[in-house]
Design a protein around this motif. Sequence first.
Motif, PDB file in Angstrom:
ATOM      1  N   PHE A  23      32.765 -41.565  20.866  1.00  0.00           N
ATOM      2  CA  PHE A  23      31.560 -40.751  20.939  1.00  0.00           C
ATOM      3  C   PHE A  23      30.504 -41.340  20.019  1.00  0.00           C
ATOM      4  N   TYR A  24      29.282 -41.434  20.524  1.00  0.00           N
ATOM      5  CA  TYR A  24      28.170 -41.962  19.741  1.00  0.00           C
ATOM      6  C   TYR A  24      27.156 -40.846  19.503  1.00  0.00           C
ATOM      7  N   LEU A  25      26.936 -40.524  18.240  1.00  0.00           N
ATOM      8  CA  LEU A  25      26.017 -39.460  17.868  1.00  0.00           C
ATOM      9  C   LEU A  25      24.587 -39.994  17.802  1.00  0.00           C
ATOM     10  N   SER A  26      23.683 -39.290  18.453  1.00  0.00           N
ATOM     11  CA  SER A  26      22.263 -39.575  18.301  1.00  0.00           C
ATOM     12  C   SER A  26      21.714 -38.687  17.180  1.00  0.00           C
ATOM     13  N   PHE A  27      20.486 -38.916  16.806  1.00  0.00           N
ATOM     14  CA  PHE A  27      19.856 -38.068  15.792  1.00  0.00           C
ATOM     15  C   PHE A  27      19.874 -36.609  16.236  1.00  0.00           C
ATOM     16  N   LEU A 231      26.965 -44.424  16.257  1.00  0.00           N
ATOM     17  CA  LEU A 231      25.599 -43.920  16.291  1.00  0.00           C
ATOM     18  C   LEU A 231      24.863 -44.546  17.473  1.00  0.00           C
ATOM     19  N   LYS A 232      23.862 -43.836  17.977  1.00  0.00           N
ATOM     20  CA  LYS A 232      23.032 -44.382  19.043  1.00  0.00           C
ATOM     21  C   LYS A 232      21.628 -43.809  18.923  1.00  0.00           C
ATOM     22  N   GLY A 233      20.685 -44.444  19.583  1.00  0.00           N
ATOM     23  CA  GLY A 233      19.324 -43.931  19.543  1.00  0.00           C
ATOM     24  C   GLY A 233      18.382 -44.815  20.328  1.00  0.00           C
ATOM     25  N   ILE A 268      12.587 -30.171   6.872  1.00  0.00           N
ATOM     26  CA  ILE A 268      12.893 -29.063   7.789  1.00  0.00           C
ATOM     27  C   ILE A 268      13.623 -29.557   9.034  1.00  0.00           C
ATOM     28  N   TYR A 269      13.126 -30.637   9.616  1.00  0.00           N
ATOM     29  CA  TYR A 269      13.699 -31.154  10.864  1.00  0.00           C
ATOM     30  C   TYR A 269      14.598 -32.375  10.657  1.00  0.00           C
ATOM     31  N   ARG A 270      14.903 -32.678   9.396  1.00  0.00           N
ATOM     32  CA  ARG A 270      15.787 -33.798   9.048  1.00  0.00           C
ATOM     33  C   ARG A 270      15.284 -35.140   9.574  1.00  0.00           C
ATOM     34  N   TYR A 271      13.988 -35.348   9.567  1.00  0.00           N
ATOM     35  CA  TYR A 271      13.477 -36.639  10.017  1.00  0.00           C
ATOM     36  C   TYR A 271      13.954 -37.776   9.113  1.00  0.00           C
ATOM     37  N   TRP A 272      14.270 -37.450   7.865  1.00  0.00           N
ATOM     38  CA  TRP A 272      14.825 -38.463   6.963  1.00  0.00           C
ATOM     39  C   TRP A 272      16.131 -39.029   7.519  1.00  0.00           C
ATOM     40  N   LEU A 273      16.920 -38.171   8.176  1.00  0.00           N
ATOM     41  CA  LEU A 273      18.185 -38.618   8.759  1.00  0.00           C
ATOM     42  C   LEU A 273      17.930 -39.541   9.946  1.00  0.00           C
ATOM     43  N   GLN A 274      16.885 -39.266  10.698  1.00  0.00           N
ATOM     44  CA  GLN A 274      16.517 -40.135  11.813  1.00  0.00           C
ATOM     45  C   GLN A 274      16.181 -41.535  11.306  1.00  0.00           C
ATOM     46  N   ALA A 275      15.460 -41.605  10.194  1.00  0.00           N
ATOM     47  CA  ALA A 275      15.098 -42.908   9.621  1.00  0.00           C
ATOM     48  C   ALA A 275      16.343 -43.707   9.245  1.00  0.00           C
ATOM     49  N   ILE A 277      19.450 -43.349  10.471  1.00  0.00           N
ATOM     50  CA  ILE A 277      20.183 -43.736  11.687  1.00  0.00           C
ATOM     51  C   ILE A 277      19.535 -44.960  12.326  1.00  0.00           C
ATOM     52  N   TYR A 278      18.218 -44.956  12.409  1.00  0.00           N
ATOM     53  CA  TYR A 278      17.529 -46.094  13.009  1.00  0.00           C
ATOM     54  C   TYR A 278      17.738 -47.362  12.182  1.00  0.00           C
ATOM     55  N   LYS A 279      17.776 -47.223  10.872  1.00  0.00           N
ATOM     56  CA  LYS A 279      18.037 -48.387  10.028  1.00  0.00           C
ATOM     57  C   LYS A 279      19.440 -48.929  10.308  1.00  0.00           C
ATOM     58  N   GLU A 280      20.426 -48.045  10.424  1.00  0.00           N
ATOM     59  CA  GLU A 280      21.796 -48.465  10.733  1.00  0.00           C
ATOM     60  C   GLU A 280      21.842 -49.219  12.069  1.00  0.00           C
TER      61      GLU A 280
END
Length: 355
Positions: A23-27, A231-233, A268-275, A277-280
Amino acid sequence: MIETNNVDSNREISKEEFLKEKFYLSFSSLGKLLSSPKIFYRDYILKEREELEGKHLKEGELLHCFVLEPENFDDKFIVMPAKVPGGGLKIVIDNVFKTYAKPQIKKEEVCIIPDLEELHREILNELELQDLYQTLVSAKRKDSDGLMLTADQKRLQKVITPETEIYWSALIEGERKTIVDMDMVTKSKIKAQAILSTPKALKLLTTNTIKTDVRKEVELKCELSGYPFGLKGIIDCVLVDYENETIYITDLKTTSKELKDWESSVDIYRYWLQAVIYKELILALVPDDNNRPWKLKFNFIVVDKNNMVYTYPVSAQSLALWELKAKEEYDKAKWHFDNHIYNLPYEYELGLVEL
């Protein structure tokens, strides 16, 4: 079968069955798991995900298209000549389409889909399910055309209109496209133009030299060592500067707030986590034996409700801090995967929340 805490589910899926494939988790799916495990279970394990709709979502899609891939507009969208029906009326039309037309379209290459005018009973059934227009009663006297309308005829008049007939035709024509109206298109075009006319934003989205390479809508997957998931995105834009050995990762955001109020959205929306994940995802593209000291720089391009645009650079210090926080979130997700429990968020399952 390993039991799950999801007592409100009609069926259960064992841990082994769920993890038959990696399973690959997206943001978005990771955020769903962390905040609403029950919804994650329904959407991604039972695979009973509800289609998300909403004007703001469609306007977000339009903005991304106009900024990143305007040449693909006709392949992705159908523009309604009138406004899309709203509220309960739209739900009724959509549900009648999904139940009586969509299966027919998928089943046959050439098929004849009935007009709304031919689906009286189906429309009335859906109106009853949605409890819409149910207070209408049969007329006690003739109307201006000399007709004594029944309650059902009045209901059908509310549903079958020139506007809904156009919408019905658009649903049939664009079964694989997103239906939008001209107001959405105009609004999104203005925002896109605001972004593309901002020099700092444009510099991250385009290139005019062979020393840089720009890729848009980049779909990636990567493994995450020590975790039962990857991870995926889809990254909005990646610019590779070969001369300065720097990779710029850019994400577009639109907000109904003013720029000065957007910064709180990062938490609030965890955009830091998106950053993170994209770096990974980008780092996974660099071979292990590559010794080149590539630098990664992340930017959010934000356009606010007044069409003001600002490019928020993420500092190396912030990104390093966010990576530590991301490790904690990955660990919480791992706990849910390992224990196959998707009832409450991790902190609540372990009784860590106090007032």
